[in-house]
Design a protein around this motif. Structure first.
Motif, PDB file in Angstrom:
ATOM      1  N   TYR A 161      11.732  -9.272   1.231  1.00 35.20           N
ATOM      2  CA  TYR A 161      10.883  -8.714   0.182  1.00 35.20           C
ATOM      3  C   TYR A 161       9.449  -8.581   0.681  1.00 35.20           C
ATOM      4  N   MET A 162       8.868  -7.416   0.423  1.00 30.91           N
ATOM      5  CA  MET A 162       7.483  -7.157   0.794  1.00 30.91           C
ATOM      6  C   MET A 162       6.610  -7.246  -0.461  1.00 30.91           C
ATOM      7  N   PRO A 163       5.897  -8.357  -0.641  1.00 29.40           N
ATOM      8  CA  PRO A 163       5.172  -8.577  -1.907  1.00 29.40           C
ATOM      9  C   PRO A 163       4.076  -7.568  -2.181  1.00 29.40           C
ATOM     10  N   ASN A 164       3.558  -6.886  -1.137  1.00 26.50           N
ATOM     11  CA  ASN A 164       2.485  -5.916  -1.358  1.00 26.50           C
ATOM     12  C   ASN A 164       2.974  -4.481  -1.409  1.00 26.50           C
ATOM     13  N   SER A 165       4.279  -4.321  -1.588  1.00 29.09           N
ATOM     14  CA  SER A 165       4.858  -3.003  -1.800  1.00 29.09           C
ATOM     15  C   SER A 165       4.597  -2.074  -0.609  1.00 29.09           C
ATOM     16  N   SER A 166       4.486  -0.790  -0.877  1.00 31.64           N
ATOM     17  CA  SER A 166       4.336   0.200   0.191  1.00 31.64           C
ATOM     18  C   SER A 166       2.877   0.607   0.365  1.00 31.64           C
ATOM     19  N   LEU A 167       2.583   1.176   1.519  1.00 29.58           N
ATOM     20  CA  LEU A 167       1.215   1.578   1.832  1.00 29.58           C
ATOM     21  C   LEU A 167       0.696   2.617   0.852  1.00 29.58           C
ATOM     22  N   ASP A 168       1.553   3.544   0.440  1.00 31.19           N
ATOM     23  CA  ASP A 168       1.079   4.604  -0.460  1.00 31.19           C
ATOM     24  C   ASP A 168       0.637   4.068  -1.811  1.00 31.19           C
ATOM     25  N   SER A 169       1.246   2.956  -2.253  1.00 27.20           N
ATOM     26  CA  SER A 169       0.868   2.387  -3.553  1.00 27.20           C
ATOM     27  C   SER A 169      -0.553   1.834  -3.530  1.00 27.20           C
ATOM     28  N   HIS A 170      -1.081   1.547  -2.351  1.00 25.52           N
ATOM     29  CA  HIS A 170      -2.472   1.099  -2.213  1.00 25.52           C
ATOM     30  C   HIS A 170      -3.386   2.255  -1.819  1.00 25.52           C
ATOM     31  N   LEU A 171      -2.948   3.020  -0.832  1.00 24.43           N
ATOM     32  CA  LEU A 171      -3.806   4.030  -0.227  1.00 24.43           C
ATOM     33  C   LEU A 171      -4.173   5.148  -1.191  1.00 24.43           C
ATOM     34  N   PHE A 172      -3.256   5.519  -2.076  1.00 25.14           N
ATOM     35  CA  PHE A 172      -3.494   6.656  -2.962  1.00 25.14           C
ATOM     36  C   PHE A 172      -3.753   6.218  -4.406  1.00 25.14           C
ATOM     37  N   ASN A 173      -4.156   4.978  -4.570  1.00 25.09           N
ATOM     38  CA  ASN A 173      -4.504   4.457  -5.885  1.00 25.09           C
ATOM     39  C   ASN A 173      -5.995   4.100  -5.875  1.00 25.09           C
ATOM     40  N   LYS A 174      -6.755   4.655  -6.798  1.00 23.07           N
ATOM     41  CA  LYS A 174      -8.216   4.507  -6.775  1.00 23.07           C
ATOM     42  C   LYS A 174      -8.667   3.054  -6.789  1.00 23.07           C
ATOM     43  N   GLU A 175      -7.950   2.203  -7.539  1.00 21.00           N
ATOM     44  CA  GLU A 175      -8.357   0.799  -7.628  1.00 21.00           C
ATOM     45  C   GLU A 175      -7.863  -0.010  -6.430  1.00 21.00           C
ATOM     46  N   LYS A 176      -6.589   0.137  -6.108  1.00 21.09           N
ATOM     47  CA  LYS A 176      -6.036  -0.653  -5.011  1.00 21.09           C
ATOM     48  C   LYS A 176      -6.610  -0.259  -3.655  1.00 21.09           C
ATOM     49  N   ARG A 177      -7.052   1.003  -3.537  1.00 27.00           N
ATOM     50  CA  ARG A 177      -7.598   1.466  -2.262  1.00 27.00           C
ATOM     51  C   ARG A 177      -8.844   0.681  -1.866  1.00 27.00           C
ATOM     52  N   LYS A 178      -9.529   0.117  -2.851  1.00 19.99           N
ATOM     53  CA  LYS A 178     -10.743  -0.660  -2.576  1.00 19.99           C
ATOM     54  C   LYS A 178     -10.437  -1.918  -1.762  1.00 19.99           C
ATOM     55  N   GLN A 179      -9.191  -2.400  -1.833  1.00 20.58           N
ATOM     56  CA  GLN A 179      -8.805  -3.596  -1.083  1.00 20.58           C
ATOM     57  C   GLN A 179      -8.611  -3.287   0.401  1.00 20.58           C
ATOM     58  N   LEU A 180      -8.480  -2.021   0.739  1.00 22.46           N
ATOM     59  CA  LEU A 180      -8.241  -1.625   2.125  1.00 22.46           C
ATOM     60  C   LEU A 180      -9.565  -1.315   2.807  1.00 22.46           C
TER      61      LEU A 180
END
Length: 658
Positions: free
Chosen positions: A415-434
């Motif tokens: 299990y990958m607890p942080n899901s997929s890269l696209d769920s962070h990269l293309f999300n305005k809020e989650k992208r701030k963590q990258l």
């Protein structure tokens, strides 16, 4: 000699019974009773939660108990659930758990939204209710199951009743075990076998009463039949002409005493005949089981993970999926995912839905379930099993096992607890963590994973579907490449392959693959270049032309580089967390990867070196390839329920001019 041989026969019979039980895919369903079937009343959320926890506890407890237990969840409340399981006396341990777990999963499907229910299998019974039924004698409803053969001996009914009465006395008076099995000689060497058992929450007296009530029904339901079974929620009786139970150390002699049948010579002859028949039967059973497994494998077209060889990019196989890759029982997966509950669903792609689960040892897993309506899912399943079972790298997702039961085809991953890269990269809020440091680490990890596939793995693998949604992030945000449904292998010395079915994802496909069906390691390099530029700017290549720039991400990046304005491509969220030289170098490498001519693109080994060095001079990139794909609006990656087009079969290509 006769005694030793008899012991050998009993041991062999026990082994054969165990083998047969272990070989079965699932316990045999017998019957169920959904209480209040005429009234459909919605259960409270609390009761549903208590019921779920009760069934989980019963399934787990069955592995370590002696075959029986009961529990209460929410004791003293109006939403309390009382649950009980009772395995047949000759079934313990994993066999018992197998049956109980199957029953726990099935009872909710057969009796949905019921506050009380009971279900029977050939090896166990499971009950639950909103009322405390522990210790209550229950003889209704009852069922009779009769065999297909008719008895030819007029004395059989009376003898069978007499013998079952003797088992009743043994279970309730002589041993107090509420369970007894045995066999007797009917006539001329014909053997008959019987079993009686009561739910172990009853007293001896209640058990005797229950068995008597079942025996009363035999003349009316089963007089003409050779085999029969009568059962109720609190007890059951079973009678047949074959040994249907497993011999344990507690059972008495189940075969007639040879000394009473004519002396040593006759008994020895009988033993030799029986042993010979059993050996022949064992060989037949083993052969049938082996052929049956082979048939299922051939029917499903599944490929082996044992000794793969390459033929036109496909791996062939000769035996089943059980050598290098562990198989996980379906009941465990159903239990861990709450029977594929929508609440545990992580997402859905071309392969089918993905669910989160927890194995009994606490291991968190992600379960990919082959969609029954997916025409391309079976091919993906084959590739996933073949490739990931053979590939091990820190930047590849790890496959823990698979399951092929009851028309289900399942892959179990870490299990990958942080899901997929696209769920962070293309999300305005989650992208701030990258931040830039993390993005650069992700870029390097993906590059190393691809390098392993192309050059360092046991198989030379072309992924063919590298994209942001197929890169998963672990708890430390390390990238892991996943989804090998479209992957292909290459022979040594082979540089490219051609396919008539172009399959991949719009925006990531190299032009020679999208338009001519040619794929190679350079196809993956192109996809990596697109992904690298997406990571830098935080926007999808697909739909980029609809933004204020009015052109594709690749062309826009190249024009900025030519004008010396590469930093304008950088995601504004990064602000001052980046190093200018690193960003410009990564954009330069990305543009080298997406060049139109595949020959001009670097290999992944060169890419890894270029990413790791600040001193190596980089060649000037040529104009990037045409943007091939569908014209779609940019989409934000939303919740876990959003459907991602993991696999698209391309039939029409839209080509945007330079």
């Amino acid at each position: 000699m006769a005694t030793k041989a008899l012991i050998t026969i009993q041991s062999f019979l026990g082994f054969m019974t165990a083998f047969t039980m272990a070989s079965a895919q699932s316990p045999n369903y017998m019957n169920d009773d959904c209480h209040n079937s005429t009234t459909q009343q919605a259960l409270t959320l609390t009761y549903q939660t208590n019921l779920h926890n009760t069934l989980l506890w019963l399934s787990s407890d069955a592995a370590t108990s002696k075959g029986y237990n009961h529990t209460t969840t929410g004791n003293g409340t109006v939403d309390a659930v009382y649950g009980l399981y009772d395995c047949r006396g000759d079934v313990t341990g994993s066999f018992c758990q197998f049956c109980v777990s199957t029953a726990a999963s099935e009872i909710l499907q057969r009796c949905p939204n019921k506050s009380s229910a009971v279900i029977w299998y050939n090896y166990c019974i499971l009950r639950y209710s909103n009322h405390n039924f522990f210790g209550n004698l229950t003889t209704t409803p009852s069922w009779q199951i009769v065999g297909s053969k008719n008895t030819t001996n007029p004395e059989e009914l009376q003898k069978s009743e007499d013998y079952m009465q003797s088992l009743r006395r043994e279970a309730t008076v002589e041993t107090n075990k509420l369970y007894a099995i045995g066999g007797f000689n009917l006539s001329n060497g014909e053997e008959r076998y019987g079993l009686v058992q009561c739910s172990r929450d009853l007293t001896n007296v209640e058990c005797s009463q229950c068995l008597e009530a079942m025996l009363v029904k035999v003349p009316q339901c089963c007089a003409a039949n050779l085999g029969w079974q009568v059962l109720a929620p609190s007890c059951l009786i079973k009678y047949d002409d074959y040994m249907f139970y497993q011999i344990t150390n507690q059972t008495s002699s189940l075969l007639p005493n040879p000394a009473k049948k004519g002396g040593k010579i006759k008994s020895t002859t009988l033993i030799i005949i029986i042993v010979s028949v059993l050996v022949a039967l064992a060989l037949v059973v083993c052969s049938i089981y082996y052929l049956w497994r082979q048939y299922l494998s051939n029917k499903d077209g599944l490929l082996s993970v044992n000794t793969p060889t390459s033929f036109h990019g496909h791996v062939q196989r000769e035996d089943a999926l059980t050598v290098d890759l562990p198989t996980i029982p379906l009941i465990w997966i159903r239990q861990s995912t709450n029977n594929f509950s929508e609440l545990d669903k992580l997402g859905e792609g071309g392969f089918g839905p993905v669910y989160k689960g927890n194995l009994e040892d606490g291991t968190e897993i992600a379960v990919k379930r082959l969609s029954k309506t997916s025409g391309q899912g079976l091919e993906e399943f084959k590739n996933e099993v073949i490739f990931i079972a053979k590939l091990q790298h820190r930047n590849l997702v790890r496959l823990l096992g698979c399951c092929i039961e009851e028309n289900e085809k399942l892959l179990v991953y870490e299990y990958m607890p942080n899901s997929s890269l696209d769920s962070h990269l293309f999300n305005k809020e989650k992208r701030k963590q990258l931040d830039w440091k993390l993005r650069l680490s992700i870029i390097n990890g993906i590059a190393k994973g691809l390098l392993y596939l192309h050059e360092d793995s046991r198989l030379r693998v072309i992924h063919r579907d590298l994209k942001a949604s197929n890169v998963l992030l672990d708890q430390d945000m390390n990238p892991k490449i996943s989804d090998f449904g479209l992957a292909r292998t290459f022979e040594k010395g082979q540089s490219q392959e051609n396919t008539k079915r172009v399959m991949g994802t719009y925006g990531y496909m190299a032009p020679e693959y999208a338009m001519e069906g040619l794929y190679s390691v350079k196809s993956d390099v192109f996809s990596f270049g697109v992904l690298l530029l997406e990571i830098i700017c935080g926007k999808r290549n697909s739909g980029f032309y609809l933004s204020e720039h009015g052109q594709s991400l690749l062309v826009y990046s190249w024009r900025l580089w030519c004008e010396g304005k590469s930093l304008e491509l950088l995601d504004q969220i990064l602000e001052k967390t980046y190093k200018t030289s690193e960003v410009i170098r990564c954009i330069h490498i990305g543009l080298l990867c997406v060049q139109e001519d595949a020959v001009d693109r670097p290999t992944m080994s060169t890419v890894v070196v270029m990413l790791a060095s600040d001193t190596i001079a980089l060649p000037k990139p040529n104009h990037p390839a045409f943007s091939v794909g569908r014209q779609t609006k940019e989409e934000e990656s939303t919740s876990k329920t959003s459907k991602d087009p993991s696999v698209n079969e391309v039939t029409v290509s839209n080509i945007l001019p330079r």
